[in-house]
Design an enzyme around this catalytic site. Structure first.
Site, PDB file in Angstrom:
ATOM      1  N   GLU A   1       1.686   3.956  10.301  1.00 57.96           N
ATOM      2  CA  GLU A   1       0.224   4.048  10.106  1.00 57.96           C
ATOM      3  C   GLU A   1      -0.329   5.276  10.833  1.00 57.96           C
ATOM      4  O   GLU A   1      -1.457   5.274  11.330  1.00 57.96           O
ATOM      5  CB  GLU A   1      -0.520   2.790  10.581  1.00 57.96           C
TER       6      GLU A   1
ATOM      7  N   GLU B   1       0.880  11.698  17.330  1.00 51.48           N
ATOM      8  CA  GLU B   1       0.417  13.089  17.228  1.00 51.48           C
ATOM      9  C   GLU B   1      -0.726  13.197  16.217  1.00 51.48           C
ATOM     10  O   GLU B   1      -1.713  13.891  16.465  1.00 51.48           O
ATOM     11  CB  GLU B   1       1.588  14.011  16.841  1.00 51.48           C
TER      12      GLU B   1
ATOM     13  N   ARG C   1      14.457 -15.970  38.232  1.00 51.30           N
ATOM     14  CA  ARG C   1      15.645 -15.208  38.632  1.00 51.30           C
ATOM     15  C   ARG C   1      15.692 -15.034  40.155  1.00 51.30           C
ATOM     16  O   ARG C   1      14.753 -14.484  40.754  1.00 51.30           O
ATOM     17  CB  ARG C   1      15.590 -13.836  37.950  1.00 51.30           C
TER      18      ARG C   1
ATOM     19  N   PHE D   1       0.886  -1.173   0.000  1.00 51.62           N
ATOM     20  CA  PHE D   1       0.000   0.000   0.000  1.00 51.62           C
ATOM     21  C   PHE D   1       0.918   1.216   0.000  1.00 51.62           C
ATOM     22  O   PHE D   1       1.632   1.453   0.979  1.00 51.62           O
ATOM     23  CB  PHE D   1      -0.831  -0.079   1.285  1.00 51.62           C
TER      24      PHE D   1
ATOM     25  N   GLY E   1       4.183  12.601   4.563  1.00 46.84           N
ATOM     26  CA  GLY E   1       4.192  11.623   5.647  1.00 46.84           C
ATOM     27  C   GLY E   1       2.922  11.805   6.448  1.00 46.84           C
ATOM     28  O   GLY E   1       1.849  11.320   6.074  1.00 46.84           O
ATOM     29  N   SER E   2       3.030  12.585   7.545  1.00 46.71           N
ATOM     30  CA  SER E   2       1.818  12.896   8.315  1.00 46.71           C
ATOM     31  C   SER E   2       0.835  13.685   7.454  1.00 46.71           C
ATOM     32  O   SER E   2      -0.382  13.497   7.553  1.00 46.71           O
ATOM     33  CB  SER E   2       2.179  13.713   9.566  1.00 46.71           C
TER      34      SER E   2
ATOM     35  N   ALA F   1      -6.223  -0.243   9.226  1.00 41.25           N
ATOM     36  CA  ALA F   1      -4.814  -0.591   9.489  1.00 41.25           C
ATOM     37  C   ALA F   1      -4.429  -0.203  10.917  1.00 41.25           C
ATOM     38  O   ALA F   1      -3.614  -0.873  11.558  1.00 41.25           O
ATOM     39  CB  ALA F   1      -3.915   0.107   8.490  1.00 41.25           C
TER      40      ALA F   1
ATOM     41  N   PHE G   1       9.331   4.494   2.267  1.00 45.54           N
ATOM     42  CA  PHE G   1       8.920   3.763   3.487  1.00 45.54           C
ATOM     43  C   PHE G   1       7.764   2.794   3.204  1.00 45.54           C
ATOM     44  O   PHE G   1       6.857   2.653   4.032  1.00 45.54           O
ATOM     45  CB  PHE G   1       8.489   4.738   4.598  1.00 45.54           C
TER      46      PHE G   1
ATOM     47  N   THR H   1       2.803   6.970   1.287  1.00 44.54           N
ATOM     48  CA  THR H   1       3.826   7.889   1.790  1.00 44.54           C
ATOM     49  C   THR H   1       4.851   8.290   0.715  1.00 44.54           C
ATOM     50  O   THR H   1       5.262   7.472  -0.102  1.00 44.54           O
ATOM     51  CB  THR H   1       4.556   7.218   2.973  1.00 44.54           C
TER      52      THR H   1
HETATM   53  N1  COS Z   1     -12.451   8.176   6.461  1.00 45.56           N
HETATM   54  C1  COS Z   1     -13.053   8.690   5.363  1.00 45.56           C
HETATM   55  N2  COS Z   1     -12.810   9.957   4.930  1.00 45.56           N
HETATM   56  C2  COS Z   1     -11.934  10.701   5.644  1.00 45.56           C
HETATM   57  C3  COS Z   1     -11.272  10.210   6.779  1.00 45.56           C
HETATM   58  C4  COS Z   1     -11.573   8.893   7.187  1.00 45.56           C
HETATM   59  N3  COS Z   1     -10.983   8.351   8.261  1.00 45.56           N
HETATM   60  N4  COS Z   1     -10.454  11.176   7.275  1.00 45.56           N
HETATM   61  C5  COS Z   1     -10.592  12.243   6.474  1.00 45.56           C
HETATM   62  N5  COS Z   1     -11.480  11.952   5.474  1.00 45.56           N
HETATM   63  C6  COS Z   1     -11.948  12.848   4.421  1.00 45.56           C
HETATM   64  C7  COS Z   1     -12.571  14.096   5.040  1.00 45.56           C
HETATM   65  O1  COS Z   1     -13.939  13.883   5.332  1.00 45.56           O
HETATM   66  C8  COS Z   1     -12.360  15.131   3.959  1.00 45.56           C
HETATM   67  O2  COS Z   1     -13.332  14.974   2.954  1.00 45.56           O
HETATM   68  P1  COS Z   1     -14.354  16.189   2.564  1.00 45.56           P
HETATM   69  O3  COS Z   1     -13.449  17.316   2.125  1.00 45.56           O
HETATM   70  O4  COS Z   1     -15.185  15.608   1.482  1.00 45.56           O
HETATM   71  O5  COS Z   1     -15.084  16.511   3.810  1.00 45.56           O
HETATM   72  C9  COS Z   1     -11.027  14.731   3.333  1.00 45.56           C
HETATM   73  O6  COS Z   1     -10.845  13.340   3.662  1.00 45.56           O
HETATM   74  C10 COS Z   1      -9.866  15.535   3.871  1.00 45.56           C
HETATM   75  O7  COS Z   1      -9.832  15.346   5.285  1.00 45.56           O
HETATM   76  P2  COS Z   1      -9.026  16.261   6.301  1.00 45.56           P
HETATM   77  O8  COS Z   1      -9.344  17.681   6.023  1.00 45.56           O
HETATM   78  O9  COS Z   1      -9.255  15.739   7.665  1.00 45.56           O
HETATM   79  O10 COS Z   1      -7.526  15.996   5.844  1.00 45.56           O
HETATM   80  P3  COS Z   1      -6.169  16.527   6.449  1.00 45.56           P
HETATM   81  O11 COS Z   1      -5.287  16.893   5.329  1.00 45.56           O
HETATM   82  O12 COS Z   1      -6.408  17.526   7.537  1.00 45.56           O
HETATM   83  O13 COS Z   1      -5.488  15.176   7.038  1.00 45.56           O
HETATM   84  C11 COS Z   1      -4.817  13.615   8.730  1.00 45.56           C
HETATM   85  C12 COS Z   1      -5.891  14.557   8.151  1.00 45.56           C
HETATM   86  C13 COS Z   1      -3.646  14.363   9.352  1.00 45.56           C
HETATM   87  C14 COS Z   1      -5.577  12.855   9.790  1.00 45.56           C
HETATM   88  C15 COS Z   1      -4.311  12.628   7.637  1.00 45.56           C
HETATM   89  O14 COS Z   1      -3.510  13.303   6.692  1.00 45.56           O
HETATM   90  C16 COS Z   1      -3.546  11.468   8.198  1.00 45.56           C
HETATM   91  O15 COS Z   1      -4.122  10.500   8.649  1.00 45.56           O
HETATM   92  N6  COS Z   1      -2.184  11.539   8.155  1.00 45.56           N
HETATM   93  C17 COS Z   1      -1.333  10.446   8.542  1.00 45.56           C
HETATM   94  C18 COS Z   1      -1.040   9.577   7.378  1.00 45.56           C
HETATM   95  C19 COS Z   1      -0.578   8.221   7.806  1.00 45.56           C
HETATM   96  O16 COS Z   1      -1.139   7.592   8.667  1.00 45.56           O
HETATM   97  N7  COS Z   1       0.470   7.746   7.166  1.00 45.56           N
HETATM   98  C20 COS Z   1       0.996   6.490   7.541  1.00 45.56           C
HETATM   99  C21 COS Z   1       1.544   5.723   6.469  1.00 45.56           C
HETATM  100  S1  COS Z   1       0.453   5.307   5.232  1.00 45.56           S
HETATM  101  S2  COS Z   1       0.829   3.471   4.932  1.00 45.56           S
END
Ligand code: COS
Length: 381
Positions: free
Chosen positions: A364, A368, A269, A122, A130-131, A243, A157, A125
């Protein structure tokens, strides 16, 4: 409210525990030392149906859902976090294809990734995403003449990325739309223009190969689009919710494994003329380790229950991942204290467990990021 597992779930737990003890534990130290994926054990997981969990039998799967995956992943993690993570991360891709794929995609890819023993990856990243997962820069430009997407960009990654037969990658098909221009696309290993680069040297989880992926004018049929164009971010976030329950489950399993080792060691021990189990300071450590692990376990089961019941579970997935990973680090740290100098030596599994535990707070989604997800849900944002 019923906290007990069904008869089938109990049997699955026993099967997973036996497999982990017989096959995963003996291989764990070598995988860690050699930084090498264990193909043989992955093939055995497929043979026993573990890679088919969550996928219906008509597509080569073993049935079951999130709860069954949690049970198996926890049992694996008690003996080897790398193996638990391998299974858990592999299962994201067939899960996405099952939910969003076309019938042709399901028929083509699901049997391969379940009973067929092929590894999946999958790829979300990137060096700059990343975040901030929405910051993906990889592009997939539609070529109407050939009805293909032409992919360019770099992913980093990516667990199993260099070995996987089938990958879901996230790319901008309409960069001008930002997050709403992201799409999910299947790429098969060996597609011209797709190569894997560096395999990272990591602190822990060494047997899961973490790869850089490079796409240079890589052409895939437009039929490889998963879901609709522009749905990629939602598909990725939904997949990550599942995940994250898997990471919570593996973190709880790791903590349970560390507790098992600590209990055994405390009985064996002898210091100051008696087993160290008689020392109240260490008894209190153990009580805290057990309480936190039990708390995280039920959070994981609850999130899996919500997922299986098709109820919203984003917040609970983030909570169980946050609690589980903090527990894994806390418990592995105290387990190390209990074992003293022996815990620090490479002859014993604890130093690997301690190093492995840390990744659960990072991959995942970092702790934070989970606090962002949880607080947004609590504030109704
Ligand atoms: N399920 C379904 N839809 C989701 C969702 C979820 N869990 N989380 C967000 N969305 C949707 C939102 O509803 C929004 O859609 P609409 O604009 O239609 O309302 C859209 O996605 C954007 O959401 P949001 O504004 O919350 O996005 P952000 O850019 O603020 O990102 C975080 C939110 C930080 C939570 C996200 O980028 C994240 O999870 N980052 C970490 C990534 C990660 O885990 N990486 C690990 C490696 S991947 S293998």
């Amino acid at each position: 409210m019923d906290f007990s597992l069904t008869r089938e779930q109990e049997m699955l737990k026993k099967l997973a525990a036996e497999f982990a003890e017989k096959e995963l534990e003996p291989a764990a130290a070598e995988m860690d030392r050699e930084h090498k994926f264990n193909e043989e054990n992955f093939a055995k997981m497929a043979k026993l149906g573990f890679t088919g969990l969550g996928i219906p039998r008509e597509y080569g799967g073993s049935g079951g859902g999130a709860t069954e995956k949690v049970i198996v992943v926890s049992e694996f993690a008690k003996k080897c976090l790398t193996s638990a993570a391998t299974l858990s991360i592999h299962s994201i891709t067939p899960g996405v294809i099952l939910k969003h794929g076309t019938e042709e995609q399901k028929k083509k890819y699901l049997p391969m990734l379940t009973e067929g023993g092929h590894l999946a990856a999958f790829a979300l990243t990137e060096p700059g995403a990343g975040s901030d997962a929405a910051g993906v820069k990889t592009t997939a430009v539609y070529d109407a003449e050939t009805d293909e997407f032409v992919i360019n960009g770099t992913k980093c990654f990516i667990t199993g990325g260099a070995r996987a037969s089938v990958l879901i990658i996230f790319a901008q098909t309409k960069p001008e739309l930002g997050v709403k221009g992201l799409s999910a696309i299947i790429v098969e290993k060996g597609t011209p223009g797709f190569t894997s680069g560096k395999i990272e040297e990591k602190m822990g989880l060494a047997g899961s190969e973490t790869a850089e992926l490079v796409f240079e004018d890589c052409r895939v049929p437009a039929a490889n689009l998963v879901g609709k164009e522009g749905q990629g971010f939602k598909i990725a976030m939904e997949a990550l919710d599942g995940a994250r329950v898997g990471v919570g489950a593996s973190a709880v399993g790791l903590a349970e494994g560390a507790i098992d080792l600590s209990v055994k060691y405390m009985h064996e021990r002898v210091q100051f003329g008696k087993p160290i189990a008689a020392l109240q300071g260490l008894q209190w450590y153990l009580a805290e380790m057990g309480t936190r692990t039990e708390t995280a376990r039920w959070m994981v089961y609850y999130a899996a229950y919500l997922q299986d019941s098709q109820k919203p579970f984003t917040k609970e997935a983030a909570m169980c991942k946050l609690a589980g990973s903090e527990t894994a680090r806390f418990v592995s740290n105290l387990a190390m204290q209990i074992h003293g100098g022996y815990g620090y030596m490479k002859d014993y599994p604890l130093e690997r467990i301690y190093r492995d535990a840390k990744i659960t707070e990072i991959y995942e989604g970092t702790s934070e990021v989970h606090k962002v997800v949880i607080s947004r849900a609590m504030l109704g944002k």
